[in-house]
Design a protein around this motif. Structure first.
Motif, PDB file in Angstrom:
ATOM      1  N   ARG A   1      -6.648   2.752   3.816  1.00  0.00           N
ATOM      2  CA  ARG A   1      -6.754   1.300   4.001  1.00  0.00           C
ATOM      3  C   ARG A   1      -8.084   0.764   3.479  1.00  0.00           C
ATOM      4  O   ARG A   1      -8.710  -0.125   4.069  1.00  0.00           O
ATOM      5  N   ASN A   2      -8.491   1.361   2.384  1.00  0.00           N
ATOM      6  CA  ASN A   2      -9.756   0.977   1.744  1.00  0.00           C
ATOM      7  C   ASN A   2      -9.689   1.439   0.296  1.00  0.00           C
ATOM      8  O   ASN A   2      -9.476   2.630   0.039  1.00  0.00           O
ATOM      9  N   VAL A   3      -9.847   0.501  -0.647  1.00  0.00           N
ATOM     10  CA  VAL A   3      -9.691   0.823  -2.072  1.00  0.00           C
ATOM     11  C   VAL A   3     -10.732   1.831  -2.528  1.00  0.00           C
ATOM     12  O   VAL A   3     -10.420   2.796  -3.237  1.00  0.00           O
TER      13      VAL A   3
ATOM     14  N   LEU B   1       1.246  -5.696   0.118  1.00  0.00           N
ATOM     15  CA  LEU B   1       1.061  -4.338   0.660  1.00  0.00           C
ATOM     16  C   LEU B   1      -0.166  -4.203   1.557  1.00  0.00           C
ATOM     17  O   LEU B   1      -0.075  -3.761   2.685  1.00  0.00           O
ATOM     18  N   LEU B   2      -1.341  -4.537   1.042  1.00  0.00           N
ATOM     19  CA  LEU B   2      -2.572  -4.523   1.838  1.00  0.00           C
ATOM     20  C   LEU B   2      -3.241  -5.882   1.717  1.00  0.00           C
ATOM     21  O   LEU B   2      -3.436  -6.385   0.608  1.00  0.00           O
ATOM     22  N   VAL B   3      -3.596  -6.465   2.862  1.00  0.00           N
ATOM     23  CA  VAL B   3      -4.245  -7.768   2.855  1.00  0.00           C
ATOM     24  C   VAL B   3      -5.568  -7.671   3.596  1.00  0.00           C
ATOM     25  O   VAL B   3      -5.709  -6.907   4.557  1.00  0.00           O
ATOM     26  N   ARG B   4      -6.518  -8.452   3.150  1.00  0.00           N
ATOM     27  CA  ARG B   4      -7.849  -8.408   3.751  1.00  0.00           C
ATOM     28  C   ARG B   4      -7.862  -9.235   5.039  1.00  0.00           C
ATOM     29  O   ARG B   4      -7.425 -10.382   5.067  1.00  0.00           O
TER      30      ARG B   4
ATOM     31  N   GLU C   1     -10.726  -7.254  10.193  1.00  0.00           N
ATOM     32  CA  GLU C   1     -10.895  -5.843  10.539  1.00  0.00           C
ATOM     33  C   GLU C   1     -10.776  -4.929   9.329  1.00  0.00           C
ATOM     34  O   GLU C   1     -10.671  -3.714   9.461  1.00  0.00           O
ATOM     35  N   GLY C   2     -10.795  -5.515   8.132  1.00  0.00           N
ATOM     36  CA  GLY C   2     -10.659  -4.727   6.902  1.00  0.00           C
ATOM     37  C   GLY C   2      -9.294  -4.944   6.273  1.00  0.00           C
ATOM     38  O   GLY C   2      -8.641  -5.966   6.513  1.00  0.00           O
ATOM     39  N   MET C   3      -8.843  -3.989   5.478  1.00  0.00           N
ATOM     40  CA  MET C   3      -7.552  -4.089   4.816  1.00  0.00           C
ATOM     41  C   MET C   3      -6.444  -3.675   5.786  1.00  0.00           C
ATOM     42  O   MET C   3      -6.486  -2.577   6.347  1.00  0.00           O
ATOM     43  N   SER C   4      -5.458  -4.538   5.975  1.00  0.00           N
ATOM     44  CA  SER C   4      -4.356  -4.247   6.896  1.00  0.00           C
ATOM     45  C   SER C   4      -3.043  -4.204   6.130  1.00  0.00           C
ATOM     46  O   SER C   4      -2.814  -5.026   5.233  1.00  0.00           O
ATOM     47  N   PRO C   5      -2.145  -3.257   6.455  1.00  0.00           N
ATOM     48  CA  PRO C   5      -0.866  -3.149   5.756  1.00  0.00           C
ATOM     49  C   PRO C   5       0.101  -4.247   6.180  1.00  0.00           C
ATOM     50  O   PRO C   5       0.110  -4.674   7.333  1.00  0.00           O
ATOM     51  N   THR C   6       0.904  -4.695   5.231  1.00  0.00           N
ATOM     52  CA  THR C   6       1.945  -5.657   5.549  1.00  0.00           C
ATOM     53  C   THR C   6       3.123  -4.937   6.218  1.00  0.00           C
ATOM     54  O   THR C   6       3.175  -3.704   6.255  1.00  0.00           O
ATOM     55  N   GLU C   7       4.072  -5.719   6.694  1.00  0.00           N
ATOM     56  CA  GLU C   7       5.263  -5.120   7.310  1.00  0.00           C
ATOM     57  C   GLU C   7       6.019  -4.251   6.302  1.00  0.00           C
ATOM     58  O   GLU C   7       6.501  -3.174   6.638  1.00  0.00           O
TER      59      GLU C   7
ATOM     60  N   ALA D   1      -9.991   1.533 -11.337  1.00  0.00           N
ATOM     61  CA  ALA D   1      -8.692   2.150 -11.594  1.00  0.00           C
ATOM     62  C   ALA D   1      -7.791   2.053 -10.369  1.00  0.00           C
ATOM     63  O   ALA D   1      -6.582   1.793 -10.487  1.00  0.00           O
ATOM     64  N   MET D   2      -8.348   2.239  -9.190  1.00  0.00           N
ATOM     65  CA  MET D   2      -7.555   2.131  -7.968  1.00  0.00           C
ATOM     66  C   MET D   2      -7.141   0.685  -7.729  1.00  0.00           C
ATOM     67  O   MET D   2      -6.005   0.418  -7.306  1.00  0.00           O
ATOM     68  N   SER D   3      -8.040  -0.261  -7.999  1.00  0.00           N
ATOM     69  CA  SER D   3      -7.693  -1.678  -7.841  1.00  0.00           C
ATOM     70  C   SER D   3      -6.552  -2.052  -8.783  1.00  0.00           C
ATOM     71  O   SER D   3      -5.641  -2.809  -8.408  1.00  0.00           O
ATOM     72  N   ASN D   4      -6.605  -1.518  -9.997  1.00  0.00           N
ATOM     73  CA  ASN D   4      -5.524  -1.763 -10.950  1.00  0.00           C
ATOM     74  C   ASN D   4      -4.219  -1.148 -10.445  1.00  0.00           C
ATOM     75  O   ASN D   4      -3.140  -1.733 -10.592  1.00  0.00           O
ATOM     76  N   GLY D   5      -4.325   0.039  -9.847  1.00  0.00           N
ATOM     77  CA  GLY D   5      -3.142   0.683  -9.288  1.00  0.00           C
ATOM     78  C   GLY D   5      -2.532  -0.151  -8.174  1.00  0.00           C
ATOM     79  O   GLY D   5      -1.306  -0.283  -8.074  1.00  0.00           O
ATOM     80  N   LEU D   6      -3.382  -0.739  -7.313  1.00  0.00           N
ATOM     81  CA  LEU D   6      -2.890  -1.580  -6.231  1.00  0.00           C
ATOM     82  C   LEU D   6      -2.202  -2.818  -6.793  1.00  0.00           C
ATOM     83  O   LEU D   6      -1.146  -3.237  -6.286  1.00  0.00           O
ATOM     84  N   ARG D   7      -2.780  -3.389  -7.873  1.00  0.00           N
ATOM     85  CA  ARG D   7      -2.144  -4.565  -8.490  1.00  0.00           C
ATOM     86  C   ARG D   7      -0.753  -4.207  -9.017  1.00  0.00           C
ATOM     87  O   ARG D   7       0.214  -4.961  -8.830  1.00  0.00           O
ATOM     88  N   ARG D   8      -0.640  -3.038  -9.658  1.00  0.00           N
ATOM     89  CA  ARG D   8       0.657  -2.612 -10.191  1.00  0.00           C
ATOM     90  C   ARG D   8       1.660  -2.330  -9.059  1.00  0.00           C
ATOM     91  O   ARG D   8       2.852  -2.601  -9.185  1.00  0.00           O
ATOM     92  N   LEU D   9       1.174  -1.774  -7.955  1.00  0.00           N
ATOM     93  CA  LEU D   9       2.045  -1.536  -6.807  1.00  0.00           C
ATOM     94  C   LEU D   9       2.561  -2.858  -6.232  1.00  0.00           C
ATOM     95  O   LEU D   9       3.734  -2.965  -5.831  1.00  0.00           O
ATOM     96  N   ARG D  10       1.698  -3.860  -6.180  1.00  0.00           N
ATOM     97  CA  ARG D  10       2.120  -5.168  -5.672  1.00  0.00           C
ATOM     98  C   ARG D  10       3.194  -5.774  -6.566  1.00  0.00           C
ATOM     99  O   ARG D  10       4.167  -6.359  -6.083  1.00  0.00           O
ATOM    100  N   ASP D  11       3.037  -5.594  -7.870  1.00  0.00           N
ATOM    101  CA  ASP D  11       4.049  -6.092  -8.805  1.00  0.00           C
ATOM    102  C   ASP D  11       5.357  -5.319  -8.640  1.00  0.00           C
ATOM    103  O   ASP D  11       6.443  -5.911  -8.681  1.00  0.00           O
TER     104      ASP D  11
END
Length: 340
Positions: free
Chosen positions: A21-23, A52-55, A58-64, A36-46
């Motif tokens: 829960r932290n890039v 998927l993870l929102v700020r 309390e930090g990054m929290s996962p969506t439902e 590279a990980m941030s780019n991976g997260l962007r591709r996962l969101r697409d």
């Protein structure tokens, strides 16, 4: 969706991101750069059409949606790991592995001495590192830093594998000269006595107990609370061995798991009685990470712990049977020892 167009490495990224829960931490875990990980997260969101993870504060929290995906992705990767992993049988006699097990004080007393005895016989060079619930977190188990946790769990992450080792009931341990034993052991005489509270479940650092907060005192006090009754607690401890020693005080009662009381069956100073009211039983379980499900070393350890638990259950049966026959306890069937 044409799966041939999907980069399956993204599932590895998603698995680590949802655990960390932290890039930045996820990038360090995989040995890649933070961009590279941030780019991976962007591709996962697409790919999933979800953030998927929102700020949050309390930090990054996962969506439902992310929470739905987490066990599915973990199982997929676990199956792939099993398929590509070189199958090397575990050699108990040759292994020098360190097995790390979190065990509650109750499980440590009733189970771990026998586990160690078997380890010394079958795997003499293996090292056993036993930790307390305060030493670890669910994340330590999930990430495989801990081989297994043995405890009673109110809740457990869905992704974990688990096995019931036995079903446990409660017993009262007290000095044979306790004044309340001059009369029949009833609910009223139980409530007129002074009591030892003992418990340490779950994970994390413990905090002080509020004697007025019945909901946080555990099964014994919750059972009394349902009847509108309350006991007088003189001592709070997190250690079952300490509770058993304190029970030798002439006026104290320790209400604790029956197998813990059973350890004192040859102590001539103590008497074991069933509680004069119903307390729901609980299950002692072992839980482990899906990362270790197909590991040969870990499969061997799980098998050994299960066999030892069955030995304890069988050895306890005679005592438990006499206990139940004498005091009319309706013992539920043993757990099926199924895992998932």
């Amino acid at each position: 969706m044409d799966i041939s167009r999907v980069d399956l490495n993204l599932l590895v990224y998603l698995d680590v991101l949802l655990r960390e829960r932290n890039v930045t931490k996820a990038a360090n875990h995989l040995g890649i750069t933070q961009p590279a990980m941030s780019n991976g997260l962007r591709r996962l969101r697409d790919l999933f059409g979800d953030p998927l993870l929102v700020r949050t504060s309390e930090g990054m929290s996962p969506t439902e949606r992310a929470l739905e995906l987490q066990p599915l992705v973990r199982n997929i990767l676990s199956d792939i790991e099993q398929a590509v992993q070189e199958h090397t049988p575990f050699s108990a006699q040759q292994s020098q592995r360190v097995f790390r097990i979190m065990a509650s004080d109750y499980a440590e007393s009733c189970l771990m001495p026998r586990v160690l005895r078997r380890l010394r016989q079958e795997a003499p060079n293996v090292i056993l590192d036993v930790l307390t619930p305060s030493d670890v977190s669910f994340q330590d188990v999930e990430q495989g830093r801990l081989d297994m946790a043995i405890n009673r769990f109110d809740k457990i992450p869905q992704s974990f594998h688990q096995k019931t080792l036995w079903i446990e009931y409660f017993a009262c341990l007290m000095n044979r000269r306790n004044p309340i034993l001059k009369d029949p052991f009833t609910l009223d005489s139980y409530l007129n006595a002074s009591h030892i509270w003992v418990s340490k479940t779950g994970f994390g650092v413990g905090v002080g107990v509020n004697p007025k907060d019945v909901q946080r005192l555990g099964w014994v006090d919750e059972a009394l609370g349902l009847m509108g009754r309350k006991r007088h607690i003189s001592v709070f401890t997190r250690h079952y061995q300490v509770a058993m020693l304190l029970a030798e005080q002439h006026d104290l009662i320790a209400t604790l798991p029956s197998r813990a009381a059973w350890l004192q069956r040859e102590n001539q100073n103590l008497m074991i009685k069933p509680p004069p009211f119903d307390i729901p039983p609980f299950e002692l379980k072992m839980a482990w990470s899906p990362l270790l499900q197909h590991n040969a070393d870990h499969q061997w350890l799980r098998r050994l712990v299960t066999e030892v638990a069955e030995e304890v259950d069988e050895e306890f049966a005679d005592f438990g049977g006499q206990f139940e026959a004498e005091f009319g306890i309706d013992r539920q069937p043993r757990a099926g020892h199924s895992d998932r």
